[in-house]
Design a protein around this motif. Structure first.
Motif, mmCIF file in Angstrom:
data_model
loop_
_atom_site.group_PDB
_atom_site.id
_atom_site.type_symbol
_atom_site.label_atom_id
_atom_site.label_comp_id
_atom_site.label_asym_id
_atom_site.label_seq_id
_atom_site.Cartn_x
_atom_site.Cartn_y
_atom_site.Cartn_z
ATOM 1 N N ASP A 32 4.802 8.090 -4.912
ATOM 2 C CA ASP A 32 4.399 7.705 -3.562
ATOM 3 C C ASP A 32 3.430 6.530 -3.606
ATOM 4 N N ARG A 33 2.474 6.620 -4.509
ATOM 5 C CA ARG A 33 1.512 5.523 -4.641
ATOM 6 C C ARG A 33 2.231 4.221 -5.036
ATOM 7 N N TYR A 34 3.137 4.314 -6.001
ATOM 8 C CA TYR A 34 3.856 3.114 -6.425
ATOM 9 C C TYR A 34 4.653 2.526 -5.261
ATOM 10 N N ALA A 35 5.309 3.401 -4.500
ATOM 11 C CA ALA A 35 6.108 2.935 -3.369
ATOM 12 C C ALA A 35 5.228 2.246 -2.331
ATOM 13 N N VAL A 36 4.101 2.875 -2.011
ATOM 14 C CA VAL A 36 3.196 2.310 -1.005
ATOM 15 C C VAL A 36 2.600 0.989 -1.483
ATOM 16 N N GLU A 37 2.133 0.952 -2.718
ATOM 17 C CA GLU A 37 1.543 -0.286 -3.239
ATOM 18 C C GLU A 37 2.561 -1.415 -3.270
ATOM 19 N N SER A 38 3.801 -1.102 -3.627
ATOM 20 C CA SER A 38 4.818 -2.152 -3.675
ATOM 21 C C SER A 38 5.178 -2.642 -2.277
ATOM 22 N N GLN A 39 5.166 -1.732 -1.291
ATOM 23 C CA GLN A 39 5.407 -2.164 0.093
ATOM 24 C C GLN A 39 4.289 -3.094 0.574
ATOM 25 N N LEU A 40 3.054 -2.734 0.251
ATOM 26 C CA LEU A 40 1.921 -3.570 0.638
ATOM 27 C C LEU A 40 2.026 -4.964 0.018
ATOM 28 N N LYS A 41 2.344 -5.010 -1.260
ATOM 29 C CA LYS A 41 2.480 -6.308 -1.934
ATOM 30 C C LYS A 41 3.658 -7.095 -1.377
ATOM 31 N N PHE A 42 4.753 -6.405 -1.112
ATOM 32 C CA PHE A 42 5.934 -7.070 -0.576
ATOM 33 C C PHE A 42 5.639 -7.754 0.752
ATOM 34 N N HIS A 43 4.813 -7.081 1.561
ATOM 35 C CA HIS A 43 4.481 -7.634 2.883
ATOM 36 C C HIS A 43 3.289 -8.583 2.843
ATOM 37 N N GLY A 44 2.694 -8.758 1.670
ATOM 38 C CA GLY A 44 1.583 -9.701 1.545
ATOM 39 C C GLY A 44 0.222 -9.114 1.833
ATOM 40 N N PRO B 63 3.437 -4.107 9.462
ATOM 41 C CA PRO B 63 2.062 -4.604 9.442
ATOM 42 C C PRO B 63 1.862 -5.869 10.268
ATOM 43 N N THR B 64 0.648 -6.023 10.775
ATOM 44 C CA THR B 64 0.209 -7.260 11.413
ATOM 45 C C THR B 64 -1.089 -7.687 10.739
ATOM 46 N N LYS B 65 -1.586 -8.832 11.067
ATOM 47 C CA LYS B 65 -2.818 -9.309 10.412
ATOM 48 C C LYS B 65 -4.013 -8.426 10.743
ATOM 49 N N ASP B 66 -3.951 -7.719 11.858
ATOM 50 C CA ASP B 66 -5.059 -6.841 12.242
ATOM 51 C C ASP B 66 -4.817 -5.370 11.900
ATOM 52 N N ARG B 67 -3.548 -4.973 11.793
ATOM 53 C CA ARG B 67 -3.202 -3.583 11.499
ATOM 54 C C ARG B 67 -2.167 -3.588 10.365
ATOM 55 N N TYR B 68 -2.635 -3.367 9.145
ATOM 56 C CA TYR B 68 -1.736 -3.506 7.999
ATOM 57 C C TYR B 68 -1.959 -2.456 6.900
ATOM 58 N N LYS B 69 -2.947 -1.596 7.048
ATOM 59 C CA LYS B 69 -3.295 -0.669 5.970
ATOM 60 C C LYS B 69 -2.398 0.577 5.980
ATOM 61 N N ILE B 70 -2.269 1.178 4.791
ATOM 62 C CA ILE B 70 -1.545 2.441 4.642
ATOM 63 C C ILE B 70 -2.510 3.459 4.054
ATOM 64 N N LEU B 71 -2.595 4.618 4.706
ATOM 65 C CA LEU B 71 -3.514 5.681 4.288
ATOM 66 C C LEU B 71 -2.747 6.763 3.529
ATOM 67 N N ILE B 72 -3.213 7.076 2.291
ATOM 68 C CA ILE B 72 -2.616 8.137 1.484
ATOM 69 C C ILE B 72 -3.732 9.009 0.902
ATOM 70 N N GLU B 73 -3.357 10.127 0.252
ATOM 71 C CA GLU B 73 -4.357 10.902 -0.485
ATOM 72 C C GLU B 73 -4.686 10.167 -1.783
ATOM 73 N N SER B 74 -5.908 10.304 -2.248
ATOM 74 C CA SER B 74 -6.311 9.628 -3.483
ATOM 75 C C SER B 74 -5.544 10.159 -4.687
ATOM 76 N N ASP B 75 -5.125 11.423 -4.649
ATOM 77 C CA ASP B 75 -4.331 11.974 -5.744
ATOM 78 C C ASP B 75 -2.892 12.233 -5.298
ATOM 79 N N ALA B 76 -2.345 11.290 -4.537
ATOM 80 C CA ALA B 76 -0.952 11.387 -4.117
ATOM 81 C C ALA B 76 -0.037 11.363 -5.339
ATOM 82 N N PHE B 77 1.159 11.885 -5.190
ATOM 83 C CA PHE B 77 2.112 11.851 -6.291
ATOM 84 C C PHE B 77 2.333 10.389 -6.700
ATOM 85 N N PRO B 78 2.321 10.093 -8.001
ATOM 86 C CA PRO B 78 2.384 8.698 -8.452
ATOM 87 C C PRO B 78 3.512 7.882 -7.832
#
Length: 421
Positions: A135-147, A118-133
């Motif tokens: 996957d969601r936990y992994a993605v959310e934790s990566q986002l938090k880890f990177h700030g 991620p960079t300050k301008d490009r940092y989002k992760i796109l998933i399905e709204s009903d992704a397997f839990p």
């Protein structure tokens, strides 16, 4: 008549893959009758040869101790390499792009360590709204880890719809792609069974500068995949569902060949990903292996690999082409029977187009309480899968399920719907 037991029996008699059913252990009920097992999307059945394969490694461990790494019948040092070619064929990849290692969520994290930058301008992760839990936990934790805790983007179906429309996926990537660092999609979606055009998603994402990864937990061994040609950056999958390797067994991943020699890509490293020629030289400097093997961390669990090898040998004998053909026919038969007998009782939320689904059909009951009916059919010997809030997942795996399995399931479901208040 197509909706009769006789028809199902005739189809089984003509099935060129019908003999493979005998190569698997099918669980029995307390009365000795076989369960109607339609849950390969959760845990595949055990091949009868698995015991022999695992026993070989237990015997070699007993007889050789540490020397089994070199002297076992199947030497442990290169054991994971025995699986590479066959796994690559299953997912439509080159051998250099595939490695069997770790478990699914671990591999997703390792791959995101490389491909989510991620960079300050490009940092989002796109998933399905009903992704397997997970996957969601992994993605959310990566986002938090990177700030970037607010960096989660979701692909959502339209109001009152269950499935994602391709044009809506395209629009989301087109309009927000400049801020998306990574697209990570499950294929098929575990809940609805919807299959996405991953080649199209990869092209859309790459055109906007995004990395693209796929979770194939429900795809490997189920779909006819062409990962190399799809041009995605990476994929990860487990092997205990359609690949029949046993509960919690080791997983696998794909990293596209174009990244094979990108040694400057950041990664978490371990000695099993180090150049094989100098791995035991105990050098201080990490020198990664070319290709997907360079993402390995530790020497793999041999007993788990042996179980995977047993199943892959069967897959290699049959081939995904024949499995895919039978899968379309068997799932189509399930769809036909549900429509014929239960049109006003059951809604199939999985796409009707065979190219947009695998073998799984996700069912919602229209007038009855789904969980109560699910519990009733379970007592009748059906092993299927319930997913909150209201879906019964049925997956006739073409390697060991029969037309009679499908017929008996529908008849039991019909009877219990008639009996359930």
């Amino acid at each position: 008549m197509k909706h009769s037991l006789v028809y199902a029996q005739e189809q089984d008699a003509q099935d060129e893959l019908g003999s493979y059913r005998k190569k698997f252990h099918i669980p029995k009920q307390e009365n000795g009758a076989l369960h109607t097992y339609l849950c390969g999307n959760s845990l595949g059945l055990q091949p009868k040869i698995t015991k022999e394969y695992v026993q070989q490694e237990l015997d070699d461990w007993a007889n050789y101790g540490v020397e089994g790494h070199l002297n076992a019948k199947n030497p442990w040092l290169p054991y994971h390499e025995f699986l590479t070619d066959k796994m690559a064929k299953i997912v439509g990849a080159k051998p250099i792009e595939v490695v069997v290692m770790n478990t699914l969520s671990v591999n997703l994290h390792l791959l995101m360590a490389t491909f989510y930058r991620p960079t300050k301008d490009r940092y989002k992760i796109l998933i399905e709204s009903d992704a397997f839990p997970s996957d969601r936990y992994a993605v959310e934790s990566q986002l938090k880890f990177h700030g970037y805790p607010d960096g989660l983007l979701e692909l959502k179906p339209r109001n009152s719809e269950t499935l994602l429309r391709p044009e809506d996926i395209e629009r989301k990537i087109e309009t927000e792609g400049n801020e998306i660092a990574l697209i990570l999609i499950g294929c098929p979606n575990y809940y609805t069974g919807q299959v996405f055009n991953i080649k199209s998603i990869a092209e859309l994402g790459h055109n906007k500068g995004c990395m693209v990864g796929i979770d194939l937990a429900h795809g490997a061994g189920n779909l006819k995949l062409e990962l190399h040609d799809s041009n995605i950056d990476f994929a990860a999958w487990c092997t205990y569902k359609y690949l029949n390797s046993g509960p919690g067994s080791i997983g696998a991943c794909f990293i596209h060949e174009r990244h094979a020699r990108s040694f400057d890509l950041p990664r978490f490293a371990g000695w099993w990903g180090h150049d094989k020629a100098t791995r035991f030289g105990m050098r201080d400097e990490f020198s990664p292996i070319t290709g997907a093997e360079g993402w390995q961390l530790s020497n793999p669990p041999i007993l788990s690999l042996a179980a995977i090898k047993a199943s892959l040998d069967i897959f290699d004998e049959v081939g995904m082409e024949k499995l895919h053909k039978k899968s379309i026919q068997l799932t189509g038969y399930l769809e036909y029977l549900l429509s014929f007998f239960l049109e006003n009782e059951v809604e199939i939320i999985t796409p009707k187009n065979p190219e947009e689904r695998g073998c799984q059909l996700s069912l919602q009951l229209i007038r009855k309480e789904g969980k109560k009916v699910f519990e009733a059919i379970t007592k009748r010997g059906v092993i299927a899968d319930w997913r909150e809030p209201n879906v019964i997942r049925i997956a006739p795996a073409p390697l060991y399920n029969s037309y009679q399995d499908v017929y008996h399931f529908v008849m039991i479901l019909k009877e219990e719907l008639d009996n359930t208040q």
